[in-house]
Design a protein around this motif. Structure first.
Motif: not given
Length: 527
Positions: A104-105, A97-98, A101-102
């Protein structure tokens, strides 16, 4: 018709995506090419660092530290817990998940800054043309005014331990579905110690096999000795001066890895559930450059660049793990910013002697340039207090950064404070270093080298007027000019010594004002 861009970046790792975003912010039409794809086939950005390197390893380090603290570090505070259990699948899910998120950022940052993201592989051709091969479709040619290559690195595979199901690299070590009972690690470097700390905290018996006779030779040796003792207390069995000679997958029921190695002059053998090979990384440059691209490679596959990361082909730059210096994400990022700003016409540069680095173990080691590297390359070891400020773009910021660099050269904790202009003590006419008219020749001579006025107003600002004169005894013509504060602030331009030559740094000291060549950065910037 071929697509045209001001800048094409090959590789979207820490160096590549930062360079692409900075180029777009500076008004350059930018495209970035990345071939990395997730397990479900979707294009992802961030390279090794975000996908299988820095970020997932730190996520597991954090989870393993909390697990170990709950089992061993709470009783001293009067906190008692019951039997601890580990849900490794939930730990791996948090890690994914981490990472998601990164990565995708970064895609969001590309879209927000107007960077064209291309999913596929890139190859540099002659004349700064890039051959882009998408994941699905035919290759196409892209015209670029400038090209930045940031393809990163991959783990080194040794002949004695080829990668497979049980023998894995650093990426495979992050995907274990269960905690191995006995874990072998080849290499006691940064990656090996971090991964060993993760699985040792989660309950594995860890044996680290290191070929070098000393532990952490690049670090401060006093810190390395203390760290070796503490790692032993934590359960890491570190065997130095041990070279792996062969490996074999054995076992009738449950497969195991048999490792043969030579420790000193003695041949030994160990059996592990899993084996991690972490002996270093190599640059990804094979197949990236066409023979007529004009880019030259060094013996070990690194791209040959100058102090500004420019290759032998004008307009082509290389940054990150494929060039000299430590393979660190923040070093690649700063190189990306420097190259982007130099393409835009700014005069930015890095000081590679100030690159901070750290091993994320408990205890953590090290920050800055160690004593061994300082002794071999000259200068002082850089500790935490010696690091200069981050890049500043204002005049006042550059003054502060220059002050911190000088403080490091003097070995002080902090630079001398610079008082505001209205609080500075004005030097009276006739004080040491000036003559009675408050002017000294630019030839930087002794106190006898003074401006001798040829008229009553020479060398003195009176009523907004100035005069001419000559420096005595060097007899160089002078042209005093009125300064901004209309009193004793007269600037004299000696025809021969208009600008004194820069003072050479003291031998044996580190000069933080300019790059000093390959090595471990912080930067100086100016317009």
């Amino acid at each position: 018709m071929a697509q045209q861009f001001d800048v094409v970046v090959i590789g979207a790792g820490p160096g590549g995506y930062v360079a692409a975003i900075r180029c777009a912010q500076l008004g350059l039409k930018t495209a970035v090419i990345e071939k990395w794809r997730s397990g479900d086939g979707k294009p992802v950005f961030g390279g090794t660092c975000l996908n299988v390197g820095c970020i997932p390893s730190k996520a597991l380090l954090d989870s393993s530290h909390k697990f170990h603290e709950a089992g061993h570090g709470l009783a001293v505070h009067g906190i008692h817990t019951g039997e601890l259990t580990l849900d490794l699948e939930a730990t791996q899910k948090r890690k994914r998940q981490i990472v998601g998120q990164l990565t995708g950022g970064i895609a969001g940052l590309f879209k927000a800054n107007g960077v064209t993201a291309l999913s596929g592989s890139g190859r540099l051709l002659a004349g700064r043309k890039v051959e882009f091969t998408p994941a699905e479709g035919a290759p196409e040619i892209i015209d670029a005014s400038h090209v930045i290559v940031a393809t990163g690195s991959v783990p080194i595979e040794i002949p004695a331990a080829p990668f497979g199901d049980l023998i894995v690299d650093s990426a495979g070590a992050l995907e274990f579905t269960e905690v191995p009972l006995r874990l072998g690690i080849v290499g006691a470097g940064v990656i090996g110690l971090e991964l060993g700390s993760v699985w040792a905290r989660l309950g594995a018996e860890v044996v680290v096999i290191e070929a070098l006779p000393e532990f952490l030779m690049a670090a401060d040796q006093q810190v390395a000795k203390d760290a070796l003792k503490l790692f032993g207390k934590q359960g890491l069995d570190i065997r130095l001066n041990a070279r792996v000679t062969a490996t074999q997958v054995t076992g009738d029921g449950k497969p195991m890895v048999s490792v043969s190695y030579v420790e000193g002059d003695t041949e030994k053998q160990e059996v592990f559930d899993r084996l991690i090979v972490a002996v270093g990384r190599r640059p990804v440059t094979a197949g990236i450059f066409a023979p007529d691209s004009g880019v030259n490679l060094e013996e070990r596959g690194f791209v040959h660049v100058n102090e500004f990361c420019q290759t032998d082909m004008p307009g082509v730059y290389a940054i990150g793990d494929i060039v000299r210096g430590p393979m660190l994400a923040h070093k690649a990022m700063e190189e990306g910013v420097m190259v982007a700003e130099r393409i835009a016409g700014r005069k930015t540069q890095l000081n590679y002697d100030c690159v901070p680095s750290v091993i994320y173990t408990h205890p953590g080691d090290r920050l800055g340039r160690g004593q061994r590297a300082a002794a071999e390359g000259g200068g002082h070891a850089l500790q935490r207090r010696h690091l200069p400020l981050r890049r500043q773009r204002t005049r006042a910021g550059r003054q502060r950064q220059r002050g911190h660099g000088e403080a490091a050269d003097r070995g002080r904790d902090r630079p001398r404070p610079r008082l505001p202009r209205h609080r500075r003590q004005r030097r009276r006419p006739g004080a040491a270093g000036r003559d009675r008219d408050g002017v000294r020749c630019q030839c930087r001579g002794s106190r006898a080298h003074r401006l001798q006025p040829s008229d009553p107003f020479g060398g003195r600002a009176r009523g907004g007027a100035g005069g001419t004169g000559a420096c005595h005894p060097c007899s160089q013509p002078q042209t005093p000019q009125i300064g901004y504060d209309s009193r004793w602030n007269i600037r004299d331009n000696c025809a021969r010594f208009r600008r004194p030559p820069p003072r050479d740094p003291v031998p044996g000291r580190l000069d933080l004002r300019k790059p000093t060549g390959p090595g471990p950065f912080i930067f100086t910037s100016g317009r």
